[in-house]
Write an enzyme that holds these catalytic residues in place. Structure first.
Site, PDB file in Angstrom:
ATOM      1  N   GLY A  95      48.141  46.371  48.583  1.00 19.35           N
ATOM      2  CA  GLY A  95      49.001  46.458  47.408  1.00 19.35           C
ATOM      3  C   GLY A  95      49.504  45.136  46.869  1.00 19.35           C
ATOM      4  O   GLY A  95      50.269  45.112  45.909  1.00 19.35           O
ATOM      5  N   ASN A 124      32.091  40.880  38.743  1.00 17.48           N
ATOM      6  CA  ASN A 124      33.144  41.173  39.713  1.00 17.48           C
ATOM      7  C   ASN A 124      33.609  42.635  39.592  1.00 17.48           C
ATOM      8  O   ASN A 124      34.735  42.918  39.208  1.00 17.48           O
ATOM      9  CB  ASN A 124      34.308  40.196  39.509  1.00 17.48           C
ATOM     10  CG  ASN A 124      35.298  40.235  40.650  1.00 17.48           C
ATOM     11  OD1 ASN A 124      35.265  41.115  41.496  1.00 17.48           O
ATOM     12  ND2 ASN A 124      36.200  39.268  40.650  1.00 17.48           N
ATOM     13  N   TYR A 131      41.408  46.678  37.989  1.00 21.34           N
ATOM     14  CA  TYR A 131      42.148  46.499  36.741  1.00 21.34           C
ATOM     15  C   TYR A 131      42.143  47.774  35.910  1.00 21.34           C
ATOM     16  O   TYR A 131      43.155  48.159  35.331  1.00 21.34           O
ATOM     17  CB  TYR A 131      41.584  45.333  35.931  1.00 21.34           C
ATOM     18  CG  TYR A 131      41.657  43.997  36.637  1.00 21.34           C
ATOM     19  CD1 TYR A 131      42.726  43.662  37.466  1.00 21.34           C
ATOM     20  CD2 TYR A 131      40.645  43.056  36.472  1.00 21.34           C
ATOM     21  CE1 TYR A 131      42.782  42.438  38.109  1.00 21.34           C
ATOM     22  CE2 TYR A 131      40.708  41.823  37.098  1.00 21.34           C
ATOM     23  CZ  TYR A 131      41.772  41.517  37.927  1.00 21.34           C
ATOM     24  OH  TYR A 131      41.836  40.311  38.551  1.00 21.34           O
TER      25      TYR A 131
END
Length: 163
Positions: A95, A124, A131
């Site tokens: 996290g 990546n 994201y």
């Protein structure tokens, strides 16, 4: 216990170590030219140009986010440009990356900024998936351009600019 905190001057060596680790991860192991003095000056001068947060636990600093303010002419307010986000491989999945990004988002909201943005290498996929899981979306209609090295020197070395 884990904490996200603003970087302190004593963190410069570990931040530089993590920058080098990021360069290796991004397949550019020899690209980092930054010195400790350059990083210290950028982060901790009287008017810093960049800012950093670190993720720390009992084992030390596990990751960092280095960012600077940008400006949206359309929104009329600042935003945050995240230059680097890196978490040590052995600390991933705990996290830290999410907490670092959430700290920047919280700062942006509290400051009235319009956005937090960053670039990610197209190959990546673990980072891209991460994201996307946070709600971030790629700006696919934009391409990043860079003027650097010999091209920058050639273009920028002029006695005066002609109009």
């Amino acid at each position: 216990m884990s904490v996200i905190r603003r970087a302190e001057e004593a963190d410069v060596p570990v931040i530089l170590e993590l920058i080098r680790d990021l360069a290796v991860y991004e397949k550019e192991p020899d690209a980092v030219k930054t010195t400790p003095d350059q990083l210290r000056n950028a982060l901790f001068s009287a008017q810093p140009s960049v800012f950093a947060h670190v993720a720390e636990d009992d084992g030390g600093v596990q990751g960092f986010a280095l960012w600077f303010r940008n400006f949206s002419t359309w929104e009329g307010v600042h935003g945050i440009y995240l230059e680097d986000l890196y978490v040590r491989p052995e600390a991933r999945g705990r996290g830290y990356g999410k907490a670092l990004l959430q700290t920047l988002a919280s700062h942006a909201v509290a400051s009235g900024y319009a956005r937090v943005e960053w670039a990610v290498l197209n190959w990546n996929s673990p980072s891209i998936e991460f994201y996307r899981s946070l709600g971030a979306r790629p700006q696919e209609e934009w391409s990043t351009f860079r003027l650097t090295g010999d091209a920058l020197s050639a273009f920028g070395t002029v006695d005066r600019v002609s109009l």
